[in-house]
Design a protein around this motif. Structure first.
Motif, short mmCIF file in Angstrom:
data_model
loop_
_atom_site.label_atom_id
_atom_site.label_comp_id
_atom_site.label_asym_id
_atom_site.label_seq_id
_atom_site.Cartn_x
_atom_site.Cartn_y
_atom_site.Cartn_z
N ARG A 1 -1.76 13.16 32.00
CA ARG A 1 -0.95 13.08 30.79
C ARG A 1 -1.74 12.33 29.73
O ARG A 1 -2.13 11.18 29.92
CB ARG A 1 0.37 12.35 31.08
CG ARG A 1 1.26 12.16 29.86
CD ARG A 1 2.45 11.27 30.20
NE ARG A 1 3.29 11.05 29.04
CZ ARG A 1 4.29 10.15 29.02
NH1 ARG A 1 4.55 9.42 30.10
NH2 ARG A 1 5.00 9.99 27.92
N TRP A 2 -2.01 13.00 28.61
CA TRP A 2 -2.80 12.43 27.52
C TRP A 2 -1.90 12.16 26.32
O TRP A 2 -1.21 13.06 25.85
CB TRP A 2 -3.91 13.40 27.10
CG TRP A 2 -5.04 13.48 28.07
CD1 TRP A 2 -5.05 14.12 29.28
CD2 TRP A 2 -6.35 12.94 27.91
NE1 TRP A 2 -6.27 13.99 29.89
CE2 TRP A 2 -7.09 13.27 29.07
CE3 TRP A 2 -6.96 12.20 26.89
CZ2 TRP A 2 -8.43 12.88 29.23
CZ3 TRP A 2 -8.29 11.82 27.06
CH2 TRP A 2 -9.01 12.16 28.21
N VAL A 3 -1.92 10.95 25.83
CA VAL A 3 -1.13 10.55 24.67
C VAL A 3 -2.09 10.18 23.54
O VAL A 3 -2.89 9.25 23.67
CB VAL A 3 -0.19 9.38 24.97
CG1 VAL A 3 0.66 9.04 23.75
CG2 VAL A 3 0.71 9.70 26.17
N THR A 4 -2.03 10.93 22.44
CA THR A 4 -2.91 10.68 21.30
C THR A 4 -2.67 9.29 20.74
O THR A 4 -1.52 8.90 20.51
CB THR A 4 -2.65 11.71 20.20
OG1 THR A 4 -2.70 13.03 20.75
CG2 THR A 4 -3.69 11.59 19.08
N PRO A 5 -3.72 8.52 20.50
CA PRO A 5 -3.53 7.18 19.93
C PRO A 5 -3.04 7.24 18.49
O PRO A 5 -3.16 8.26 17.81
CB PRO A 5 -4.93 6.56 20.01
CG PRO A 5 -5.87 7.73 20.05
CD PRO A 5 -5.14 8.82 20.78
N ARG A 6 -2.48 6.14 18.03
CA ARG A 6 -1.98 6.07 16.66
C ARG A 6 -3.11 6.10 15.64
O ARG A 6 -2.92 6.55 14.52
CB ARG A 6 -1.12 4.82 16.46
CG ARG A 6 0.20 4.86 17.23
CD ARG A 6 1.05 3.65 16.91
NE ARG A 6 2.33 3.69 17.60
CZ ARG A 6 3.39 4.35 17.17
NH1 ARG A 6 3.34 5.01 16.03
NH2 ARG A 6 4.52 4.34 17.85
N GLN A 7 -4.27 5.62 16.02
CA GLN A 7 -5.43 5.65 15.13
C GLN A 7 -6.19 6.95 15.38
O GLN A 7 -6.70 7.17 16.47
CB GLN A 7 -6.33 4.44 15.37
CG GLN A 7 -7.48 4.35 14.37
CD GLN A 7 -8.32 3.10 14.59
OE1 GLN A 7 -8.14 2.39 15.58
NE2 GLN A 7 -9.25 2.84 13.69
N PRO A 8 -6.28 7.82 14.38
CA PRO A 8 -6.86 9.16 14.64
C PRO A 8 -8.36 9.13 14.84
O PRO A 8 -9.08 8.35 14.22
CB PRO A 8 -6.49 9.93 13.36
CG PRO A 8 -6.42 8.87 12.30
CD PRO A 8 -5.87 7.65 12.98
N SER A 9 -8.83 10.02 15.74
CA SER A 9 -10.25 10.22 15.91
C SER A 9 -10.63 11.70 15.85
O SER A 9 -11.79 12.03 15.63
CB SER A 9 -10.72 9.63 17.24
OG SER A 9 -10.64 8.23 17.24
#
Length: 299
Positions: free
Chosen positions: A157-165
């Protein structure tokens, strides 16, 4: 891959989604299916990804009697505290639906139907029904076929961080693995993608390193893990042996480069690793690189 190197914070919650690593045993070992998204796509345009997409409302509204596993079993397999049964079912349905929409594969279809070529007729009928407004699940049911959620094994399960990359959208994506149905041919959806290709994990990473294809960090790290496994049976055994790993990447900037670290990295808040191999990727040379280069990714 152009990425935003900034300190912006995304405040919107992540969108629930599902993706499937469809695997098969090829002539030289394990192979995985990748589709190249259209360059004008709003998310990961031009990047090679595993088939998948967002959870739709209709995915949650399937008749439980049409599933070949119970909602309770699907909920248990995902092993997520606080997750409700309807969403657990919906994520599995989204995985089946997106794999069909993007690659024309009917996962879990009885082997005799695939071998006889009937899968192509059934796939055409499912597509025809959905074009008239009937949802994927209902279209499959109308043909008397089960919704084969048992063909899917939760992987991570991958959750995108709040800081975009990579993208300015956030996703909460459940990665599944599924054996490629024998006798069926994968073909990409021309609306969403420009090719569907089978590659060994090693070949995919080598092509990425050579600049021949583009990959996002979740695909890079997932291929890194698949590359350590010998074949479909071993992939399935690993998936069944432990709950899906929760991966919440934590980005930071160092020496003008964006670094994304994962559990087990000294800079990550979770010090226990969830896989063997690299625990961080650094964006340099117009790509994401592991410490130790390609050799580290290949193990």
């Amino acid at each position: 891959m152009a990425i935003p190197i900034n300190s912006d914070v995304i405040h919107t919650p992540p969108l629930a989604s599902a993706t499937v690593m469809v695997v098969r045993d090829g002539p030289t070992g394990l192979e995985v299916l990748l589709v190249r998204r259209h360059g004008n796509s709003g998310v990961l345009g031009g990047v090679h990804v595993f088939p998948g997409g967002k959870l739709d409302a209709a995915d949650r509204q399937v008749d439980p009697a049409a599933l070949d596993r119970t909602a309770a079993e699907l909920l248990s397999a995902l092993a997520e505290p606080g997750l409700d049964p309807d969403t657990a079912v919906g994520l599995h349905l989204a995985a089946l639906r997106e794999t069909f929409e993007e690659c024309s594969l009917l996962l879990g279809l009885h082997a005799s139907l695939s071998a006889s070529g009937d899968w192509a007729r059934l796939a055409a009928q499912v597509r025809e029904h959905t074009l008239t407004g009937l949802g994927f699940a209902a279209a499959v049911q109308r043909l008397g076929q089960p919704l084969a959620v048992s063909s899917l094994l939760p992987w991570s399960r991958w959750v995108t961080p709040r800081q975009p990359s990579v993208t300015n959208k956030r996703f909460d994506t459940r990665f599944f693995v599924a054996a490629a149905p024998a006798g069926q041919d994968a073909s990409h959806c021309t609306f969403e993608a420009t090719e569907a290709v089978w590659l060994s994990p090693r070949a995919a990473l080598e092509r990425y390193w050579a600049g021949e294809i583009d990959l996002a960090p979740p695909q890079i790290m997932s291929l890194c893990q698949l590359g350590r496994l010998a074949g479909v049976a071993q992939v399935q055994a690993v998936a069944r042996s432990r709950p899906p790993a929760l991966i919440e990447p934590e980005p930071f900037d160092q020496d003008g480069c964006r670094v994304i670290c994962y559990p087990g990295d000294p800079r990550h808040s979770r010090r226990v690793p969830v896989w063997d191999g690299p625990t961080r990727l650094t964006y340099r040379n117009q790509r994401f690189e592991a410490d130790g280069g390609l050799a580290a990714l290949l193990g």
